[in-house]
Design a protein around this motif. Structure first.
Motif, PDB file in Angstrom:
ATOM      1  N   ASN A 158      -8.752  -3.043  -0.225  1.00  0.00           N
ATOM      2  CA  ASN A 158      -7.391  -3.378   0.188  1.00  0.00           C
ATOM      3  C   ASN A 158      -7.258  -3.355   1.702  1.00  0.00           C
ATOM      4  O   ASN A 158      -6.513  -4.156   2.289  1.00  0.00           O
ATOM      5  CB  ASN A 158      -6.388  -2.399  -0.436  1.00  0.00           C
ATOM      6  CG  ASN A 158      -6.199  -2.640  -1.917  1.00  0.00           C
ATOM      7  OD1 ASN A 158      -6.501  -3.709  -2.427  1.00  0.00           O
ATOM      8  ND2 ASN A 158      -5.699  -1.641  -2.631  1.00  0.00           N
ATOM      9  N   TYR A 159      -7.993  -2.428   2.341  1.00  0.00           N
ATOM     10  CA  TYR A 159      -7.957  -2.368   3.805  1.00  0.00           C
ATOM     11  C   TYR A 159      -8.573  -3.634   4.407  1.00  0.00           C
ATOM     12  O   TYR A 159      -8.065  -4.183   5.394  1.00  0.00           O
ATOM     13  CB  TYR A 159      -8.709  -1.131   4.290  1.00  0.00           C
ATOM     14  CG  TYR A 159      -8.753  -1.006   5.793  1.00  0.00           C
ATOM     15  CD1 TYR A 159      -7.656  -0.506   6.495  1.00  0.00           C
ATOM     16  CD2 TYR A 159      -9.878  -1.403   6.510  1.00  0.00           C
ATOM     17  CE1 TYR A 159      -7.676  -0.406   7.878  1.00  0.00           C
ATOM     18  CE2 TYR A 159      -9.911  -1.312   7.891  1.00  0.00           C
ATOM     19  CZ  TYR A 159      -8.807  -0.801   8.569  1.00  0.00           C
ATOM     20  OH  TYR A 159      -8.826  -0.720   9.934  1.00  0.00           O
ATOM     21  N   LEU A 160      -9.664  -4.113   3.817  1.00  0.00           N
ATOM     22  CA  LEU A 160     -10.292  -5.334   4.307  1.00  0.00           C
ATOM     23  C   LEU A 160      -9.367  -6.537   4.128  1.00  0.00           C
ATOM     24  O   LEU A 160      -9.347  -7.453   4.961  1.00  0.00           O
ATOM     25  CB  LEU A 160     -11.610  -5.583   3.565  1.00  0.00           C
ATOM     26  CG  LEU A 160     -12.743  -4.583   3.815  1.00  0.00           C
ATOM     27  CD1 LEU A 160     -13.961  -4.951   2.977  1.00  0.00           C
ATOM     28  CD2 LEU A 160     -13.112  -4.535   5.289  1.00  0.00           C
ATOM     29  N   ASP A 161      -8.574  -6.537   3.039  1.00  0.00           N
ATOM     30  CA  ASP A 161      -7.692  -7.665   2.751  1.00  0.00           C
ATOM     31  C   ASP A 161      -6.401  -7.637   3.564  1.00  0.00           C
ATOM     32  O   ASP A 161      -5.938  -8.672   4.058  1.00  0.00           O
ATOM     33  CB  ASP A 161      -7.334  -7.694   1.256  1.00  0.00           C
ATOM     34  CG  ASP A 161      -8.535  -8.008   0.391  1.00  0.00           C
ATOM     35  OD1 ASP A 161      -9.502  -8.608   0.903  1.00  0.00           O
ATOM     36  OD2 ASP A 161      -8.527  -7.641  -0.797  1.00  0.00           O
ATOM     37  N   SER A 162      -5.796  -6.456   3.680  1.00  0.00           N
ATOM     38  CA  SER A 162      -4.461  -6.371   4.274  1.00  0.00           C
ATOM     39  C   SER A 162      -4.350  -5.468   5.493  1.00  0.00           C
ATOM     40  O   SER A 162      -3.301  -5.393   6.122  1.00  0.00           O
ATOM     41  CB  SER A 162      -3.460  -5.879   3.213  1.00  0.00           C
ATOM     42  OG  SER A 162      -3.808  -4.567   2.775  1.00  0.00           O
ATOM     43  N   GLY A 163      -5.432  -4.738   5.813  1.00  0.00           N
ATOM     44  CA  GLY A 163      -5.376  -3.817   6.939  1.00  0.00           C
ATOM     45  C   GLY A 163      -4.677  -2.516   6.611  1.00  0.00           C
ATOM     46  O   GLY A 163      -4.391  -1.711   7.488  1.00  0.00           O
ATOM     47  N   LYS A 164      -4.427  -2.285   5.321  1.00  0.00           N
ATOM     48  CA  LYS A 164      -3.758  -1.065   4.878  1.00  0.00           C
ATOM     49  C   LYS A 164      -4.598  -0.395   3.802  1.00  0.00           C
ATOM     50  O   LYS A 164      -4.909  -1.007   2.777  1.00  0.00           O
ATOM     51  CB  LYS A 164      -2.366  -1.380   4.334  1.00  0.00           C
ATOM     52  CG  LYS A 164      -1.571  -0.141   3.944  1.00  0.00           C
ATOM     53  CD  LYS A 164      -0.183  -0.519   3.470  1.00  0.00           C
ATOM     54  CE  LYS A 164       0.611   0.721   3.068  1.00  0.00           C
ATOM     55  NZ  LYS A 164       1.967   0.378   2.578  1.00  0.00           N
TER      56      LYS A 164
END
Length: 211
Positions: A83-89
């Motif tokens: 999710n961090y790779l996709d949205s930065g969160k």
């Protein structure tokens, strides 16, 4: 050193398959241990080597993220990372739900508690946050006494392991407990673990004194 590394890797894989919070806590404790060993035993070369391997693993993981996330178990284990790779969160479904469980009790509840632990088969106020459950039940003073129960066990272990990095062990237990309490109640499990360690250390000390 190598046998310990292998055991840590195997334990990490098992922990990741069982629960993500356990995996994260394990990473924190490993990082703490590496820093402690590097600083107090002058093992900076080891620290740099392990950090280098860790960075390489992360780079390879990111480079193959799209392929790895097709594997259900890996996608679940590293949901927050993906999710961090996709949205930065960095977030997961369970962490999002957990954040909604940080209830805000009244001043009276904080001081005296409401005397409820479960209601209709569910945790009172539907919270899964470990340190909130005793607070809602006992109030702040009761919760303080509740957590104090591990002090005699920690002191007993510390007294017998003073020359064996006892301070670091106590600090590690406290960090472990605090982190796990954000996800669910873990005090009794930690207390049971410390009780067994206390008995083992005491038994070993007694046997050693008789030799």
């Amino acid at each position: 050193m190598k046998p310990y590394v292998l055991r840590v890797v195997i334990s990490l894989i098992g922990t990741a398959l069982y629960g993500r919070i356990g995996f994260l806590v394990s990473l924190v404790l490993i990082a703490m241990t590496l820093l402690y060993v590097a600083i107090f035993y002058n093992k900076y070369g080891m620290l740099l080597s392990i950090c280098g391997v860790g960075i390489l693993v992360i780079i390879l993981f990111v480079a193959n993220a799209q392929t790895l996330r097709q594997i259900n178990s890996i996608n679940w284990m590293f949901e927050g990372f993906f999710n961090y790779l996709d949205s930065g969160k960095f977030s997961t479904k369970s962490s999002t739900v957990l954040m909604s469980m940080f209830v805000h009790p009244s001043s009276q509840t904080i001081l005296f508690g409401d005397g409820y632990y479960t209601v209709m088969g569910k945790y009172y106020m539907s919270t899964d946050v470990g340190f909130l459950r005793p607070l809602l039940f006992f109030g702040i003073f009761g919760e303080f006494l509740y957590y104090l129960q591990i002090l005699p066990l920690l002191k007993a272990i510390y007294d017998r392991l003073k020359n064996l990095n006892a301070s670091f062990f106590v600090m590690s237990v406290v960090v472990l407990l605090v982190l796990f309490e954000f996800k669910g109640e873990s005090l009794m499990t930690v207390s049971n673990m410390l009780f067994v360690i206390t008995l083992a250390v005491a038994l070993k000390s007694r046997i050693s004194s008789q030799l």
